[in-house]
Design a protein around this motif. Structure first.
Motif, mmCIF file in Angstrom:
data_model
loop_
_atom_site.group_PDB
_atom_site.id
_atom_site.type_symbol
_atom_site.label_atom_id
_atom_site.label_comp_id
_atom_site.label_asym_id
_atom_site.label_seq_id
_atom_site.Cartn_x
_atom_site.Cartn_y
_atom_site.Cartn_z
ATOM 1 N N VAL A 178 55.378 45.199 73.019
ATOM 2 C CA VAL A 178 54.904 44.396 71.888
ATOM 3 C C VAL A 178 53.451 44.705 71.526
ATOM 4 C CG1 VAL A 178 54.557 42.058 70.995
ATOM 5 C CG2 VAL A 178 56.514 42.544 72.486
ATOM 6 N N PHE A 179 52.529 44.401 72.445
ATOM 7 C CA PHE A 179 51.114 44.370 72.080
ATOM 8 C C PHE A 179 50.579 45.722 71.611
ATOM 9 C CE2 PHE A 179 50.574 40.631 75.220
ATOM 10 C CZ PHE A 179 51.007 39.756 74.246
ATOM 11 N N VAL A 180 50.761 46.784 72.412
ATOM 12 C CA VAL A 180 50.191 48.079 72.051
ATOM 13 C C VAL A 180 50.771 48.583 70.735
ATOM 14 C CG1 VAL A 180 49.988 50.492 72.733
ATOM 15 C CG2 VAL A 180 49.633 48.696 74.430
ATOM 16 N N ALA A 181 52.074 48.399 70.560
ATOM 17 C CA ALA A 181 52.725 48.894 69.339
ATOM 18 C C ALA A 181 52.327 48.097 68.098
ATOM 19 C CB ALA A 181 54.244 48.860 69.518
ATOM 20 N N TRP A 182 52.014 46.786 68.278
ATOM 21 C CA TRP A 182 51.758 45.940 67.119
ATOM 22 C C TRP A 182 50.275 45.717 66.827
ATOM 23 C CZ3 TRP A 182 55.211 44.479 63.514
ATOM 24 C CH2 TRP A 182 56.563 44.662 63.825
ATOM 25 N N ILE A 183 49.444 45.613 67.845
ATOM 26 C CA ILE A 183 48.018 45.364 67.571
ATOM 27 C C ILE A 183 47.114 46.430 68.171
ATOM 28 C CG2 ILE A 183 48.342 42.875 67.368
ATOM 29 C CD1 ILE A 183 47.222 42.518 70.151
ATOM 30 N N GLY A 184 47.675 47.434 68.804
ATOM 31 C CA GLY A 184 46.878 48.539 69.329
ATOM 32 C C GLY A 184 46.223 48.204 70.661
ATOM 33 N N SER A 185 45.721 49.233 71.315
ATOM 34 C CA SER A 185 45.128 49.041 72.639
ATOM 35 C C SER A 185 43.833 48.248 72.574
ATOM 36 C CB SER A 185 44.890 50.391 73.312
ATOM 37 O OG SER A 185 44.166 51.257 72.464
ATOM 38 N N THR A 186 42.964 48.557 71.616
ATOM 39 C CA THR A 186 41.716 47.809 71.499
ATOM 40 C C THR A 186 41.991 46.361 71.113
ATOM 41 O OG1 THR A 186 40.495 49.805 70.867
ATOM 42 C CG2 THR A 186 39.483 47.686 70.331
ATOM 43 N N GLY A 187 42.904 46.158 70.185
ATOM 44 C CA GLY A 187 43.268 44.792 69.808
ATOM 45 C C GLY A 187 43.851 44.020 70.973
ATOM 46 N N THR A 188 44.624 44.695 71.826
ATOM 47 C CA THR A 188 45.188 44.026 72.998
ATOM 48 C C THR A 188 44.093 43.618 73.969
ATOM 49 O OG1 THR A 188 47.243 45.285 72.775
ATOM 50 C CG2 THR A 188 46.814 44.262 74.907
ATOM 51 N N MET A 189 43.098 44.483 74.159
ATOM 52 C CA MET A 189 41.988 44.117 75.049
ATOM 53 C C MET A 189 41.206 42.921 74.493
ATOM 54 S SD MET A 189 42.198 46.033 77.689
ATOM 55 C CE MET A 189 40.614 45.882 78.507
ATOM 56 N N LEU A 190 41.058 42.858 73.182
ATOM 57 C CA LEU A 190 40.382 41.704 72.573
ATOM 58 C C LEU A 190 41.210 40.434 72.745
ATOM 59 C CD1 LEU A 190 39.085 43.306 69.253
ATOM 60 C CD2 LEU A 190 37.753 42.758 71.280
ATOM 61 N N ALA A 191 42.527 40.554 72.602
ATOM 62 C CA ALA A 191 43.398 39.396 72.807
ATOM 63 C C ALA A 191 43.332 38.922 74.257
ATOM 64 C CB ALA A 191 44.835 39.756 72.433
ATOM 65 N N CYS A 192 43.276 39.845 75.187
ATOM 66 C CA CYS A 192 43.126 39.476 76.600
ATOM 67 C C CYS A 192 41.801 38.751 76.828
ATOM 68 C CB CYS A 192 43.197 40.714 77.492
ATOM 69 S SG CYS A 192 44.841 41.417 77.660
ATOM 70 N N ALA A 193 40.751 39.261 76.191
ATOM 71 C CA ALA A 193 39.445 38.613 76.329
ATOM 72 C C ALA A 193 39.496 37.184 75.802
ATOM 73 C CB ALA A 193 38.378 39.417 75.587
ATOM 74 N N ALA A 194 40.163 36.983 74.667
ATOM 75 C CA ALA A 194 40.278 35.633 74.109
ATOM 76 C C ALA A 194 41.066 34.722 75.045
ATOM 77 C CB ALA A 194 40.941 35.698 72.732
ATOM 78 N N ALA A 195 42.169 35.237 75.611
ATOM 79 C CA ALA A 195 42.977 34.427 76.519
ATOM 80 C C ALA A 195 42.201 34.071 77.784
ATOM 81 C CB ALA A 195 44.254 35.182 76.891
ATOM 82 N N TYR A 196 41.479 35.025 78.312
ATOM 83 C CA TYR A 196 40.642 34.739 79.481
ATOM 84 C C TYR A 196 39.574 33.699 79.132
ATOM 85 C CZ TYR A 196 42.290 38.526 82.585
ATOM 86 O OH TYR A 196 43.025 39.326 83.425
ATOM 87 N N GLY A 197 39.009 33.814 77.923
ATOM 88 C CA GLY A 197 37.990 32.854 77.506
ATOM 89 C C GLY A 197 38.539 31.446 77.414
ATOM 90 N N LEU A 198 39.754 31.309 76.890
ATOM 91 C CA LEU A 198 40.381 29.982 76.819
ATOM 92 C C LEU A 198 40.616 29.406 78.209
ATOM 93 C CD1 LEU A 198 42.996 30.585 73.973
ATOM 94 C CD2 LEU A 198 41.074 28.992 73.910
ATOM 95 N N MET A 199 41.072 30.250 79.126
ATOM 96 C CA MET A 199 41.281 29.785 80.493
ATOM 97 C C MET A 199 39.963 29.374 81.136
ATOM 98 S SD MET A 199 44.048 32.673 81.686
ATOM 99 C CE MET A 199 44.106 32.105 83.394
ATOM 100 N N ALA A 200 38.919 30.153 80.878
ATOM 101 C CA ALA A 200 37.598 29.814 81.421
ATOM 102 C C ALA A 200 37.124 28.471 80.884
ATOM 103 C CB ALA A 200 36.601 30.912 81.076
ATOM 104 N N LEU A 226 34.400 34.771 69.492
ATOM 105 C CA LEU A 226 33.582 35.844 70.031
ATOM 106 C C LEU A 226 34.310 37.188 70.035
ATOM 107 C CD1 LEU A 226 30.895 36.675 71.283
ATOM 108 C CD2 LEU A 226 31.825 36.085 73.531
ATOM 109 N N PRO A 227 35.542 37.277 70.589
ATOM 110 C CA PRO A 227 36.233 38.572 70.533
ATOM 111 C C PRO A 227 36.492 39.048 69.114
ATOM 112 C CG PRO A 227 37.245 37.146 72.164
ATOM 113 C CD PRO A 227 36.288 36.292 71.378
ATOM 114 N N LEU A 228 36.812 38.102 68.209
ATOM 115 C CA LEU A 228 37.070 38.506 66.828
ATOM 116 C C LEU A 228 35.815 39.096 66.190
ATOM 117 C CD1 LEU A 228 39.279 35.542 65.601
ATOM 118 C CD2 LEU A 228 40.013 37.847 66.232
#
Length: 521
Positions: A178-200, A226-228
């Protein structure tokens, strides 16, 4: 999977479970994306994946040890430490792409061994995110165990381990499909950063106990915005013109070199075809030029049939379709994004003569009837600089021969070592098991470095010349290696016959992959 306890402990158990699940999922998402982000620099191969997995597991292991030391303290202390760790995960995910770009010139410098380059880039981009997320589970586990009722510690541990495994499975599937094909590798890393930020932010709220609404609002806003915002920075711009589940696709303008509108397709870090807009028959790359010349020299019917394994820029199918409008040319290209890029940027036009099948080449060919149908079958597909294993085996060659017309030819492009081409010898030996004629062709001009592109030809009929000079396009000449010499060197090399059960392509190519001039970095 039930969460027992009183009204006070049940939300805590749910929070612990959610943290373990999400942290495991995100850790595996980052690991999968690491392969895509390293591909433009070092390719995507068994060696790059081995290095990535080793680095990520090393980070997890050290993180688990460190997390065990951080786990001491009360629940509030645990939440505070989790907040800092998860915030660190968010920050390192944001910095992974810039870190790779800063590290790439260092590890691509003269004299750096390819193994050092692969490991160095993997460490630069992905060790810290793995280390920090690895420290999360011991702290969460300790908090969950302290909340467990008497006699239920084992049940709690089993639940957390199960959720960790489920999270890892979910992260792997979501990243790969899903992620790499739809939002790309950089976009996936940004989404991970956002998810980690929410958990933090959630753990910061749990640790603060005061002004929860204010902290939560600020945390959520920071985690999302911030990631956006950072994602718009040039340092985080994608290195790819298009990105798919298979490749980082780049389009390079080579008009200054060719002298007329022309483009080169780069998949990950290798060129996969160069097309000239107004002259489809002008073949810039030598091995494709040789394939065209050798087939013409052997003779083609007025309406030839050819099957191509791998499309890339569709350079040769495009040229042959233009030269033989009554022919039938089928191209099996597994990646629809590559085909779309060829249509959009490389002047590819489909029609009655040229048909594209979106499938693996071996699967596509074997799905057709095992009857002589093609004058030429050409394999031009690569994983890094090596041919995919399933396109190098005797079983594949038997499927090819069954579908070649009498006098037809199977052509395979092979990148190998100039000094000791062990994989080339193994492939030639394997072809000799089923084809009476196996020829090895190479350009007569001396190639720089160790890497040479050979063309293997297998048929029931020999080519009527040992040397070929180009009829059109760039002035080039190619020679067939003497058959006796090839057979002598095959016998001396001790290489195996390649089968579906045993085809050590990566081992046979290691001597080239681990040389800087051979790896093509």
């Amino acid at each position: 999977m039930t969460f027992r306890g009183n009204d006070a402990t049940r939300p805590r158990a749910l929070g612990d479970a959610a943290t373990i699940l999400l942290a495991s999922a995100l850790g595996l998402v980052v690991e999968i994306v690491a392969g895509r982000l390293l591909a433009p620099h070092v390719g995507m191969s068994l060696h790059s994946w081995t290095a990535i997995i080793a680095v990520v597991l090393g980070g997890f292991s050290l993180g688990h040890w460190w997390g065990g030391r951080l786990a001491e303290g009360d629940r509030r202390t645990g939440h505070r430490r989790l907040a800092w760790l998860l915030a660190g995960c968010a920050a390192t995910c944001l910095l992974a792409v810039p870190a790779l770009r800063l590290a790439a010139p260092v590890f691509d410098a003269e004299g750096v061994h390819p193994l050092v380059a692969i490991l160095g880039l993997a460490i630069a981009g992905f060790f810290l995110p793995s280390l920090l997320v690895g420290a999360v589970s011991p702290i969460v586990t300790k908090l969950a165990v302290e909340e467990a009722r008497a006699g239920e510690v084992g049940r709690v541990l089993g639940r957390l381990f199960a959720l960790s495994a489920l999270g890892a499975i979910a992260g792997t599937l979501l990243a790969g499909f899903v992620f790499v094909a739809w939002i790309g590798s950089t976009g996936t890393m940004l989404a991970c950063a956002a998810a980690y930020g929410l958990m933090a932010a959630g753990h910061a709220v749990a640790a603060a106990r005061r002004a929860r609404s204010i902290v939560a609002s600020a945390g959520v806003a920071a985690a999302l915005l911030l990631p956006l915002g950072i994602g718009r920075l040039p340092a985080l711009a994608s290195a790819c013109d298009a990105e798919s589940a298979y490749f980082c696709i780049r389009v390079v303008d080579i008009e200054p070199v060719v002298g007329q509108p022309a483009r080169l397709m780069v998949l990950d870090h290798l060129a996969h075809g160069a097309n000239v807009r107004d002259e489809p028959g002008l073949l810039v790359q030598s091995y494709l030029h040789l394939a065209d010349e050798i087939v013409a020299h052997r003779g083609l019917p007025a309406s030839p049939s050819a099957f191509f394994v791998g499309g890339g820029a569709f350079t040769l199918p495009r040229a042959w379709a233009a030269a033989h409008p009554g022919g039938r040319f089928t191209v099996a290209e597994i990646d629809p994004a590559v085909s779309a890029a060829a249509r959009r940027d490389f002047w590819l036009e489909e029609g009655e003569a040229l048909r594209i099948v979106a499938a693996d080449g071996r699967v596509a060919l074997q799905a057709t009837a095992a009857v002589p149908a093609h004058d030429v079958i050409l394999a031009d597909a690569f994983l890094d600089i090596a041919m995919p294993v399933h396109l190098a085996t005797r079983e594949w060659h038997q499927a090819v021969r069954a579908r070649l017309k009498p006098g037809g030819a199977y052509l395979a492009n092979v990148m190998e070592d100039k000094r000791e081409p062990r994989f080339l010898f193994a492939l030639a030996r394997t072809l000799m098991m089923d084809f009476p004629v196996v020829e090895v062709w190479v350009e007569m001009a001396e190639a720089e470095g160790r890497r040479v592109t050979y063309l293997l030809l297998a048929s029931d009929t020999p080519t009527p010349a040992g040397r070929i000079v180009s009829r059109n396009g760039p002035s080039r000449g190619w020679a067939r290696l003497p058959d006796a010499v090839v057979r002598q060197r095959i016998a001396a090399s001790g290489v195996p016959v390649l089968t579906d059960d045993f085809a050590p392509v990566d081992r046979l190519m290691t001597h080239l992959v681990w040389s800087r001039e051979g790896s093509g970095r």
